[in-house]
Design a protein around this motif. Structure first.
Motif, mmCIF file in Angstrom:
data_model
loop_
_atom_site.group_PDB
_atom_site.id
_atom_site.type_symbol
_atom_site.label_atom_id
_atom_site.label_comp_id
_atom_site.label_asym_id
_atom_site.label_seq_id
_atom_site.Cartn_x
_atom_site.Cartn_y
_atom_site.Cartn_z
ATOM 1 N N GLY A 290 -71.935 40.386 34.904
ATOM 2 C CA GLY A 290 -72.117 39.130 35.607
ATOM 3 C C GLY A 290 -72.233 39.251 37.112
ATOM 4 O O GLY A 290 -72.346 38.234 37.807
ATOM 5 N N ALA A 291 -72.217 40.479 37.634
ATOM 6 C CA ALA A 291 -72.274 40.666 39.091
ATOM 7 C C ALA A 291 -73.699 40.641 39.632
ATOM 8 O O ALA A 291 -73.879 40.513 40.838
ATOM 9 C CB ALA A 291 -71.606 41.984 39.486
ATOM 10 N N GLY A 292 -74.695 40.793 38.766
ATOM 11 C CA GLY A 292 -76.075 40.714 39.233
ATOM 12 C C GLY A 292 -76.926 41.932 38.955
ATOM 13 O O GLY A 292 -78.028 42.036 39.494
ATOM 14 N N LYS A 293 -76.456 42.864 38.112
ATOM 15 C CA LYS A 293 -77.258 44.061 37.833
ATOM 16 C C LYS A 293 -78.588 43.703 37.180
ATOM 17 O O LYS A 293 -79.629 44.240 37.551
ATOM 18 C CB LYS A 293 -76.476 45.014 36.931
ATOM 19 N N SER A 294 -78.555 42.799 36.226
ATOM 20 C CA SER A 294 -79.793 42.428 35.533
ATOM 21 C C SER A 294 -80.788 41.790 36.490
ATOM 22 O O SER A 294 -82.001 42.008 36.378
ATOM 23 C CB SER A 294 -79.474 41.460 34.387
ATOM 24 N N GLY A 295 -80.290 41.007 37.430
ATOM 25 C CA GLY A 295 -81.177 40.418 38.424
ATOM 26 C C GLY A 295 -81.859 41.479 39.257
ATOM 27 O O GLY A 295 -83.058 41.379 39.571
ATOM 28 N N ALA A 296 -81.107 42.528 39.640
ATOM 29 C CA ALA A 296 -81.702 43.615 40.414
ATOM 30 C C ALA A 296 -82.754 44.359 39.597
ATOM 31 O O ALA A 296 -83.816 44.733 40.123
ATOM 32 C CB ALA A 296 -80.609 44.580 40.875
ATOM 33 N N ILE A 297 -82.482 44.580 38.313
ATOM 34 C CA ILE A 297 -83.452 45.239 37.450
ATOM 35 C C ILE A 297 -84.727 44.411 37.359
ATOM 36 O O ILE A 297 -85.847 44.938 37.392
ATOM 37 C CB ILE A 297 -82.844 45.470 36.054
ATOM 38 N N ASN A 298 -84.590 43.095 37.254
ATOM 39 C CA ASN A 298 -85.776 42.227 37.192
ATOM 40 C C ASN A 298 -86.580 42.298 38.484
ATOM 41 O O ASN A 298 -87.816 42.288 38.462
ATOM 42 C CB ASN A 298 -85.356 40.789 36.918
ATOM 43 N N VAL A 299 -85.890 42.352 39.619
ATOM 44 C CA VAL A 299 -86.601 42.468 40.895
ATOM 45 C C VAL A 299 -87.361 43.788 40.966
ATOM 46 O O VAL A 299 -88.536 43.828 41.371
ATOM 47 C CB VAL A 299 -85.620 42.349 42.073
ATOM 48 N N ILE A 300 -86.705 44.877 40.561
ATOM 49 C CA ILE A 300 -87.362 46.184 40.581
ATOM 50 C C ILE A 300 -88.593 46.180 39.674
ATOM 51 O O ILE A 300 -89.671 46.668 40.052
ATOM 52 C CB ILE A 300 -86.370 47.279 40.155
ATOM 53 N N LEU A 301 -88.462 45.602 38.484
ATOM 54 C CA LEU A 301 -89.601 45.551 37.568
ATOM 55 C C LEU A 301 -90.702 44.654 38.110
ATOM 56 O O LEU A 301 -91.892 44.969 37.980
ATOM 57 C CB LEU A 301 -89.133 45.056 36.196
ATOM 58 N N GLY A 302 -90.319 43.527 38.709
ATOM 59 C CA GLY A 302 -91.327 42.645 39.283
ATOM 60 C C GLY A 302 -92.125 43.317 40.378
ATOM 61 O O GLY A 302 -93.326 43.071 40.525
ATOM 62 N N GLU A 303 -91.469 44.181 41.154
ATOM 63 C CA GLU A 303 -92.168 44.910 42.213
ATOM 64 C C GLU A 303 -93.016 46.051 41.636
ATOM 65 O O GLU A 303 -94.180 46.217 42.006
ATOM 66 C CB GLU A 303 -91.146 45.478 43.205
#
Length: 610
Positions: A290-303
């Motif tokens: 719940g700290a935001g790891k999945s959000g970071a993974i989504n940003v990396i994939l989006g880039e």
């Protein structure tokens, strides 16, 4: 006799002080000159309240200037108006450089215009000629009220008065001898440049952060301390009064078009973008659930999916729950331990084939381009891989040690990257880029970011919202808080759909390496998801017979599809090709009007079309 009397009086006064206490008194005598004391007291009051008295001081300067000009050079009113016009223009032109909001710039321009206009008129007719005195009084009140009420002025005054007590604060917190060099108030709080006393270090100050927050009257977690690169005896104290990361930051789309460019992950607290290069760098993303790891993974994939010179493979042992929305952009996606092991084994085959090719050409590094893309393997929750696929961990360890030069990179996410969770290998030690989201315990800071980082001020255990993180990388060696962009499910779907038709194919060397390294007879035992590269064409012109066979198999499957359509997984199995290849062909057929998308992930052809 005189000496004994003097000693007696001293002893008597000492007894009285011990008994009744010392009381200060003022002695008035003919020798005491009160004028310097009064001047000093008045000067201190004026200096302390200089900001509040600024409108009165400005009015006095206007009157004085007008008196001098009217008496000596009354024809200089033209010069006064010219200077005023230039000052107003400078405020308008340099508004952004001066960090002024539009309303602040309008106020400054209005004040300059009023001051210049009144001074010009007073130069001609005299400052005490009606109606100039009345105009000065009314105009002074009008412009003074916004000045007194302005938040930035009040904040600056508050900070100045707070920092005036820095010697006492420094002594109380254990930084005696340090001094304030400069202070700057901004939108979110203020920053202070502090010169440390001899022998004091930034690490000493970091340990005093809770005491500093208390002494400065700040909220808990508001203070940050950063070193000044030029001087070891300097530090920057940043106090955040209004959290700039209180709300999520929406993602506006990819910022790069090549893996050679740094990926933008989010924003620092000063609104500068967080950029980090992933080319030839393994990355570790850690933090509690719940700290935001999945959000970071989504940003990396989006880039990365916007880059035509990078192939992305994914491993998600939670049955694809996190990475499946990006499946159309992933060249391979492993969702079981067996698939993960095969994927990493094939990555090693690619690694070795590229190394042999480079050695044969006398080169040292693999330079990514659309015809020879880099390979990034993204592993969600690495600890699951350790528990369920021990052999895969051995392959990952080999990739971490040997993959940099040949542009085969690991990006691993996990909650707590302990030695046990990382498989007792070299994976964690090879991670150059480390993102630490909120951790539960202080000792976890060193697990993610490296030994000694907690003591140096990398306090990711104090992060208080999902998406906030600290980044450690070769170009980011100072603990600066940041927050990742937020990508919602709709953006993920739209981005994946946009980028899927443009994903690259593996180069011939990499495409044929897994099949060549695989033992004879094991090429088709697990279907296309296990081995999607086994029928890849050796060039990008489609001349290989396997490509034509795949085209025929695809069209036959679409032509024979039932009314509800055929799924992407079934088409992958039938064609034995990769997802990017399949999505490109589906887009071509769809644009030509030969097929239609019945529902999400299901397609069928029109039987009447030949």
């Amino acid at each position: 006799m005189r000496r004994s009397t003097s000693r007696y009086r001293i002893r008597r006064n000492a007894r009285q002080v011990r008994r009744y206490g010392a009381e200060p008194i003022v002695l008035l005598s003919d020798d005491l000159d009160l004028a310097p004391l009064l001047i000093t007291a008045i000067g201190r009051v004026l200096w302390r309240y200089r900001s509040e008295l600024a409108p009165f001081l400005t009015a006095a300067l206007m009157v004085g200037t007008a008196v001098l000009l009217h008496g000596n050079a009354p024809n200089r009113w033209v010069t006064v108006l010219a200077v005023t016009a230039a000052a107003v223009g400078a405020v308008v032109v340099l508004r952004r450089w001066l960090d002024l909001r539009p309303i602040e710039a309008a106020y400054a321009a209005t004040v300059l215009a009023l001051v210049g206009g009144w001074t010009g008129a007073a130069t001609v007719i005299g400052p005490f000629t009606p109606p100039l005195p009345l105009a000065l009084a009314i105009g002074g009140v009008v412009v003074a009220v916004p000045w007194w009420a302005h938040r930035r002025r009040r904040a600056r005054v508050r900070v100045e008065r707070k920092l005036a007590a820095w010697p006492d604060i420094a002594h109380a917190v254990g930084l005696a001898g340090s001094r304030v060099q400069s202070a700057l108030v901004d939108l979110w709080g203020y920053r202070v440049r502090v010169a440390l006393a001899r022998g004091q270090t930034v690490e000493d100050a970091v340990a005093k952060i809770p005491a500093l927050e208390s002494a400065l009257g700040a909220r808990r977690g508001a203070a940050r301390i950063q070193p000044v690169p030029e001087r070891a005896d300097r530090m920057e104290l940043r106090v955040i009064e209004t959290d700039p990361h209180a709300d999520a930051i929406g993602w506006t789309g990819p910022s790069i078009t090549s893996i050679a460019e740094p990926v933008t992950l989010g924003l620092f607290e000063d609104a500068t973008p967080v950029r980090v290069s992933l080319l030839r760098r393994h990355a570790l993303v850690g933090g509690v659930a719940g700290a935001g790891k999945s959000g970071a993974i989504n940003v990396i994939l989006g880039e990365l999916t916007a880059c035509p010179d990078v192939i992305i493979w994914g491993i998600d042992l939670k049955r694809g729950m996190e990475l499946l929305p990006w499946a159309s952009c992933l060249d391979r996606l492993a969702t079981t331990p067996q698939e993960a092991e095969r994927l990493l084994r094939d990555a090693i085959a690619i690694l070795e084939a590229r190394a042999d090719a480079l050695a044969g050409d006398g080169l040292r590094v693999w330079e990514p381009n659309p015809d020879a893309p880099a390979l990034i393997i993204l592993i969600d929750e690495y600890a699951e891989l350790v528990d369920e696929a021990p052999e895969a961990v051995r392959h990952a360890d080999s990739i971490a040690r040997r993959g940099r030069a040949v542009a085969v990179t690991l990006v691993a996410a996990t909650q707590r990257p302990s030695q046990k969770a990382m498989g007792h290998g070299a994976v964690r030690s090879q991670m150059d880029v480390r993102l630490s989201f909120r951790v539960r315990e202080q000792r976890d800071v060193d697990l993610i970011l490296g030994q000694g980082m907690l003591k140096s001020g990398w306090h990711s255990h104090t992060l208080n919202a999902p998406g906030k993180f600290l980044l450690s990388a070769p170009e980011h060696d100072i603990p600066r808080r940041a927050r990742t962009y937020l990508i919602d499910d709709h953006q993920v779907q739209r981005t994946a759909s946009t980028h899927a038709p443009h994903r690259p194919l593996l180069d011939p060397i990499s495409a044929t390496a897994p099949q060549a390294a695989r033992p004879h007879g094991h090429g088709h035992e697990h279907g296309s998801e296990a081995d999607p590269q086994q029928a890849r064409e050796p060039d990008r012109n489609g001349r290989h017979s396997a490509v034509q066979d795949a085209e025929n198999a695809l069209w036959e499957a679409l032509w024979r599809a039932p009314s509800e359509g055929i799924s992407i997984d079934e088409l992958l199995r039938v064609t034995a090709m990769s997802r990017p290849w399949l999505y490109k062909r589906l887009k071509e057929h769809s644009d030509a009007g030969r097929i239609s998308q019945v529902s999400r992930g299901r397609w069928r052809g029109y039987p009447t079309v030949n």
